[in-house]
Design an enzyme around this catalytic site. Structure first.
Site, PDB file in Angstrom:
ATOM      1  N   ASP A  33      50.442 -80.454  27.039  1.00 14.69           N
ATOM      2  CA  ASP A  33      49.737 -79.907  25.882  1.00 14.69           C
ATOM      3  C   ASP A  33      50.766 -79.633  24.794  1.00 14.69           C
ATOM      4  O   ASP A  33      51.940 -79.424  25.079  1.00 14.69           O
ATOM      5  CB  ASP A  33      49.010 -78.607  26.271  1.00 14.69           C
ATOM      6  CG  ASP A  33      47.814 -78.308  25.388  1.00 14.69           C
ATOM      7  OD1 ASP A  33      46.669 -78.435  25.849  1.00 14.69           O
ATOM      8  OD2 ASP A  33      48.033 -77.947  24.195  1.00 14.69           O
ATOM      9  N   TYR A 140      36.182 -89.610  13.940  1.00 17.00           N
ATOM     10  CA  TYR A 140      36.069 -89.093  15.315  1.00 17.00           C
ATOM     11  C   TYR A 140      35.180 -90.011  16.151  1.00 17.00           C
ATOM     12  O   TYR A 140      35.525 -90.407  17.271  1.00 17.00           O
ATOM     13  CB  TYR A 140      35.496 -87.671  15.261  1.00 17.00           C
ATOM     14  CG  TYR A 140      35.363 -86.986  16.605  1.00 17.00           C
ATOM     15  CD1 TYR A 140      36.442 -86.293  17.162  1.00 17.00           C
ATOM     16  CD2 TYR A 140      34.159 -87.008  17.309  1.00 17.00           C
ATOM     17  CE1 TYR A 140      36.318 -85.649  18.395  1.00 17.00           C
ATOM     18  CE2 TYR A 140      34.027 -86.370  18.534  1.00 17.00           C
ATOM     19  CZ  TYR A 140      35.105 -85.692  19.070  1.00 17.00           C
ATOM     20  OH  TYR A 140      34.971 -85.060  20.287  1.00 17.00           O
TER      21      TYR A 140
HETATM   22  N1  NAD Z   1      33.912 -79.366  23.166  1.00 16.69           N
HETATM   23  C1  NAD Z   1      33.003 -80.317  23.015  1.00 16.69           C
HETATM   24  O1  NAD Z   1      31.827 -80.035  22.683  1.00 16.69           O
HETATM   25  C2  NAD Z   1      33.356 -81.758  23.255  1.00 16.69           C
HETATM   26  C3  NAD Z   1      32.311 -82.689  23.346  1.00 16.69           C
HETATM   27  C4  NAD Z   1      32.608 -84.015  23.582  1.00 16.69           C
HETATM   28  C5  NAD Z   1      33.921 -84.412  23.741  1.00 16.69           C
HETATM   29  N2  NAD Z   1      34.925 -83.502  23.642  1.00 16.69           N
HETATM   30  C6  NAD Z   1      36.291 -83.997  23.821  1.00 16.69           C
HETATM   31  O2  NAD Z   1      36.871 -83.321  24.908  1.00 16.69           O
HETATM   32  C7  NAD Z   1      38.274 -83.242  24.720  1.00 16.69           C
HETATM   33  C8  NAD Z   1      38.697 -81.792  24.859  1.00 16.69           C
HETATM   34  O3  NAD Z   1      37.999 -81.035  23.880  1.00 16.69           O
HETATM   35  P1  NAD Z   1      37.918 -79.452  23.953  1.00 16.69           P
HETATM   36  O4  NAD Z   1      36.629 -79.070  23.374  1.00 16.69           O
HETATM   37  O5  NAD Z   1      38.319 -78.993  25.281  1.00 16.69           O
HETATM   38  O6  NAD Z   1      39.066 -79.107  22.867  1.00 16.69           O
HETATM   39  P2  NAD Z   1      39.921 -77.773  22.690  1.00 16.69           P
HETATM   40  O7  NAD Z   1      40.410 -77.826  21.273  1.00 16.69           O
HETATM   41  O8  NAD Z   1      39.123 -76.610  23.116  1.00 16.69           O
HETATM   42  O9  NAD Z   1      41.145 -77.997  23.692  1.00 16.69           O
HETATM   43  C9  NAD Z   1      41.956 -79.136  23.491  1.00 16.69           C
HETATM   44  C10 NAD Z   1      43.321 -78.947  24.120  1.00 16.69           C
HETATM   45  O10 NAD Z   1      44.059 -80.133  23.780  1.00 16.69           O
HETATM   46  C11 NAD Z   1      45.279 -79.751  23.172  1.00 16.69           C
HETATM   47  N3  NAD Z   1      45.661 -80.741  22.182  1.00 16.69           N
HETATM   48  C12 NAD Z   1      45.032 -81.063  21.019  1.00 16.69           C
HETATM   49  N4  NAD Z   1      45.722 -81.984  20.363  1.00 16.69           N
HETATM   50  C13 NAD Z   1      46.816 -82.259  21.106  1.00 16.69           C
HETATM   51  C14 NAD Z   1      47.922 -83.125  20.934  1.00 16.69           C
HETATM   52  N5  NAD Z   1      48.069 -83.876  19.838  1.00 16.69           N
HETATM   53  N6  NAD Z   1      48.842 -83.182  21.914  1.00 16.69           N
HETATM   54  C15 NAD Z   1      48.731 -82.405  23.017  1.00 16.69           C
HETATM   55  N7  NAD Z   1      47.736 -81.553  23.217  1.00 16.69           N
HETATM   56  C16 NAD Z   1      46.781 -81.475  22.272  1.00 16.69           C
HETATM   57  C17 NAD Z   1      45.018 -78.406  22.529  1.00 16.69           C
HETATM   58  O11 NAD Z   1      46.235 -77.676  22.324  1.00 16.69           O
HETATM   59  C18 NAD Z   1      44.100 -77.756  23.544  1.00 16.69           C
HETATM   60  O12 NAD Z   1      44.826 -77.100  24.558  1.00 16.69           O
HETATM   61  C19 NAD Z   1      38.561 -83.817  23.323  1.00 16.69           C
HETATM   62  O13 NAD Z   1      38.979 -85.156  23.477  1.00 16.69           O
HETATM   63  C20 NAD Z   1      37.212 -83.752  22.653  1.00 16.69           C
HETATM   64  O14 NAD Z   1      37.093 -84.741  21.656  1.00 16.69           O
HETATM   65  C21 NAD Z   1      34.686 -82.176  23.408  1.00 16.69           C
END
Ligand code: NAD
Length: 252
Positions: A33, A140
């Site tokens: 991360d 996105y």
């Molecule tokens: N939350 C939702 O509703 C949702 C829905 C569909 C898909 N997603 C996908 O799920 C995945 C996780 O989303 P989430 O909601 O848990 O996000 P979040 O922002 O809550 O957590 C993401 C984590 O990834 C880390 N991160 C972000 N960019 C980074 C980088 N460049 N290098 C290293 N670490 C990085 C952040 O520090 C964080 O710890 C993403 O790919 C997102 O697109 C989320």
């Protein structure tokens, strides 16, 4: 049998849910991360190794892979949510979304797939936005669609090595990312209220927990899914099964 699982974005949200699920199943976990503080807190709480890396930096990913001896599964969960139509998305936002959400998966796979043994697997966190888009998420949505194409291409390329590659496509999941969006677009309403309203647009009537997505990730990465590769599994509470058509009596 204990495995070693690498999880990108493992410090929060869906990635963190996956880390907890693999640890609960007795696996060793390496969380990657960019948030060093959150990684340190994770390592304090669970017996997890953290490596601080920005997945948008391909050299850093390659260096991180050199630090990990054994990898049985790779989960790519790191991602960012950014908004904009094709017209008003700035170059910098476009570059960030492509570097992190697409390049961050492509180059994590480039770094770690060569280390996977027969029976190894990759799980990519895509999104329902790979199938259908809400307004103003052009970059996105495009990136998430690209991930499903990558998953299929990798599934074909690495099947002869006994490596499986699959995607999960979540609907809305209660994570810091979702709550940031709820605060930004809530128009002054409480975050809980906005998240509950978004939940009602899913036929199951609520958003998912990270643990519910992690359960499917864990299954896809396990030998129980031995004949599943190239698949994209929706974890969306029925969101993409429905049409926004209501009968007059439903509107009362
Ligand atoms: N939350 C939702 O509703 C949702 C829905 C569909 C898909 N997603 C996908 O799920 C995945 C996780 O989303 P989430 O909601 O848990 O996000 P979040 O922002 O809550 O957590 C993401 C984590 O990834 C880390 N991160 C972000 N960019 C980074 C980088 N460049 N290098 C290293 N670490 C990085 C952040 O520090 C964080 O710890 C993403 O790919 C997102 O697109 C989320």
């Amino acid at each position: 049998m204990s495995r070693t699982v690498v999880v990108t974005g493992g410090a929060a949200g869906i990635g963190r849910g996956a880390v907890e699920r693999f640890v609960a199943g007795g696996d060793q976990v390496v969380a990657l991360d960019r948030d060093a503080d959150a990684l340190a807190a994770l390592s304090d709480e669970l017996d997890v190794r953290g490596i601080t890396v920005d997945v948008g930096d391909r050299e850093a990913l390659s260096a991180a892979a050199q630090e990990v001896d054994q990898v049985d599964a790779l989960v790519c969960a790191a991602g960012v949510q950014r908004y904009g139509t094709v017209v008003d998305t700035s170059y910098s936002v476009y570059d960030e979304v492509m570097a992190v959400n697409v390049g961050g998966v492509f180059f994590a796979c480039q770094a770690f797939v060569p280390k996977l043994p027969r029976g190894g697997s990759v799980v990519v966190v895509a999104s329902v936005q790979a199938y259908a888009a809400q307004k103003s998420v052009a970059a996105y949505s495009m990136g998430k669609g690209a991930l499903l194409s990558l998953v299929r291409a990798m599934a074909v390329d690495h099947a002869p090595d006994g490596v499986r590659v699959n995607a999960v496509c979540p609907g809305s999941v209660d994570t810091p990312m979702l709550r940031t969006s709820a605060a930004e677009f809530g128009g002054g309403r409480s975050t809980d209220e906005v998240v509950a309203e978004w939940g009602r647009s899913h036929p199951l009537g609520r958003v998912a927990t990270p643990g519910e997505v992690a359960e499917v990730i864990h299954f896809l990465a396990s030998p129980a899914a031995a004949f599943v590769t190239g698949a994209d599994v929706k974890v969306d509470g029925g969101l993409t099964a429905g049409l926004a058509v209501v009968l007059p009596e439903d509107q009362k």
